[in-house]
Design an enzyme around this catalytic site. Structure first.
Site, PDB file in Angstrom:
ATOM      1  N   HIS A   1      -1.459   1.395   7.262  1.00 48.47           N
ATOM      2  CA  HIS A   1      -2.007   1.418   5.906  1.00 48.47           C
ATOM      3  C   HIS A   1      -1.813   2.810   5.314  1.00 48.47           C
ATOM      4  CE1 HIS A   1      -4.314   0.205   2.498  1.00 48.47           C
ATOM      5  NE2 HIS A   1      -5.369   0.954   2.768  1.00 48.47           N
TER       6      HIS A   1
ATOM      7  N   CYS B   1       0.817  -1.217   0.000  1.00 46.47           N
ATOM      8  CA  CYS B   1       0.000   0.000   0.000  1.00 46.47           C
ATOM      9  C   CYS B   1       0.849   1.264   0.000  1.00 46.47           C
ATOM     10  CB  CYS B   1      -0.954   0.007   1.190  1.00 46.47           C
ATOM     11  SG  CYS B   1      -0.149  -0.160   2.791  1.00 46.47           S
TER      12      CYS B   1
END
Length: 481
Positions: free
Chosen positions: A401, A182
């Site tokens: 994330h 990510c």
């Protein structure tokens, strides 16, 4: 395991593509790259039609790149050559042009250590005006060691199955398949949005967020070119692409079916770099399942391993952290061109017991910004070079994330009156978004303090690290908790 000799045969001559294909891709000149249909995960559901070479891959059972229109029967694969075991590598020998000693699991299956070996993928046919060289054994070993801490590790499936495929409904979004890459994808996404929204001489509108296929290809190519050109200090860039030629390796190295098959294209002019990427961008979008890795490899080779190590606080640090996550050094390299380890401005010198430690942050105002939930928890300090970037696009680090936050008004960064009330858009490539997440920010009022036990969306905490106590309106979207 199979010898690489005799694994590929190419028959026929290349001719022009069909009119329908040319009409579809003529806006970027993409006429040379044709992805192959494969059963092992490459994203190409239908074989293309038209004249062209027929590729027969005995070791990987690849289908034809294009089917010839003639009525002659399709050529079948030649019998697999008898295996010839290569000589055992000398562990003490210097790294040079090497012989790949082990091709276990080249079909893309898990190995004994949980890593994934990736099939070489479709052949890449470069534009005729560009030349390349094969990656060397030393480059392979140095690069893998920088990524994993050892040359005996490979990317896991979360990485090998990640291309730069666009979201089908959120047309400006790049889709992330699984957790892990990510940090890389959000950084590429942010660079893409910068190019898409802030086109020279064009005022952004809501229609800007509905780009055509040609616009998506164009701005993604420009985004990758920007990333690599920054990494090369605006002087050089290297683009890595997959081929069927193995560079060969001597020493301790674990083959993965991708790294040892790279061809490297080197550029000393930005215009040539962009021309090359425009001609091959479809490969990065849906022609090769590991194209995210290709962008990362290109950035590392452009920046050079020794220079990257010198920029990190820990000389023996890695770019891939626990669970296959991206480290801050990788994100910084993609966003700023420098693989520094921190997000504050410039450098900080620490002295204890007569020993001085220098920690390196972001040296100048970045084109793309970054906001972090860790700052809300007082674990780090994000400097103004990231908080107030040149363009109102931020990579957001929250709960292990990375996502993207952006504004359509560039004035937000240079006119305080625009900071009173403004709109932001949020995109998470892993969330399978089907609708825009549109936030309205009001800094003329202060948000209410949460009651005991009340949950506050982490994204709001990140926003308030830049706009303190701002009121965040989710405009009917359920807040992401």
């Amino acid at each position: 395991r199979a010898s690489l000799e005799g694994r590929v045969s190419v028959e026929g001559q290349t001719s022009s593509s069909s009119p329908s294909e040319s009409d579809r891709i003529d806006d970027i000149g993409l006429t040379d790259y044709v992805p192959t249909q494969r059963e092992n995960g490459f994203k190409n559901d239908r074989p293309r039609t038209g004249d062209g070479p027929k590729i027969v891959d005995a070791g990987l059972e690849a289908t034809n790149v294009r089917r010839n229109k003639s009525t002659s029967p399709v050529q079948t694969a030649p019998p697999e050559p008898k295996r010839r075991d290569p000589p055992e590598p000398n562990a003490g020998a210097p790294c040079g042009d090497l012989v790949v000693a082990d091709f276990d699991n080249v079909d893309g299956s898990d190995d004994d250590d949980g890593n994934v070996t990736s099939s070489p993928g479709p052949l890449f046919k470069p534009p005729r005006t560009f030349t390349s060289r094969s990656i060397t054994g030393k480059e392979i070993i140095d690069m893998k060691t920088l990524l994993f801490g050892t040359a005996m590790a490979n990317f896991n499936r979360e990485w090998t199955d990640q291309s730069l495929t666009f979201n089908k409904t959120i047309r400006y979004g790049i889709t992330q398949n699984k957790g892990g890459p990510c940090g890389l994808l959000a950084s590429i996404q942010a660079c893409f949005l910068q190019r898409l929204i802030f086109q020279e001489g064009v005022a952004p509108t809501m229609g800007t967020l509905q780009p055509s296929d040609g616009q998506r290809r164009r701005f993604l190519a420009e985004a990758i070119a920007d990333i690599l050109w920054r990494a090369g200090e605006n002087k050089r860039a290297i683009v890595s692409v997959p081929t069927m030629k193995a560079a060969g390796v001597m020493g301790k190295f674990k083959a993965d079916g991708l790294t040892e098959n790279l061809s490297l294209f080197e550029f000393s002019e930005y215009a040539q770099l962009l021309e090359f990427l425009m001609s091959s961008i479809q490969m990065f979008i849906d022609g090769y399942r590991s194209s995210g890795i290709l962008v990362l490899y290109s950035a590392i080779l452009t920046r050079q391993v020794d220079k990257i190590k010198s920029e990190m606080d820990e000389p023996n640090g890695k770019l891939i952290g626990a669970h296959g996550y991206c480290t801050q050094e990788m994100v910084n390299m993609i966003l700023t061109g420098e693989a520094t380890s921190n997000v504050f401005n410039d450098i900080i010198e620490l002295e204890q017991g007569g020993c001085k430690t220098v920690l390196t942050g972001v040296a100048s105002r970045s084109s793309i910004g970054l906001l972090s939930l860790y700052e809300h928890y007082k674990s780090c300090q994000v400097g103004s070079n990231y908080k107030t970037p040149l363009y109102p696009v931020w990579v957001v680090c929250s709960e292990s994330h990375f996502t993207v936050l952006f504004c359509m008004a560039k004035q937000l960064l240079n006119d305080w009156k625009y900071e009173r009330r403004f709109d932001l858009w949020y995109y998470d490539g892993l969330a399978r978004q089907t609708e825009d997440i549109h936030l309205s920010i009001d800094t003329t009022r202060c948000c209410e303090k949460p009651t005991a036990g009340e949950l506050v969306p982490p994204l709001e905490h990140c926003i308030r690290t830049k706009w303190s106590d701002a009121v965040v309106d989710w405009n009917g979207t359920d807040p992401l908790l």
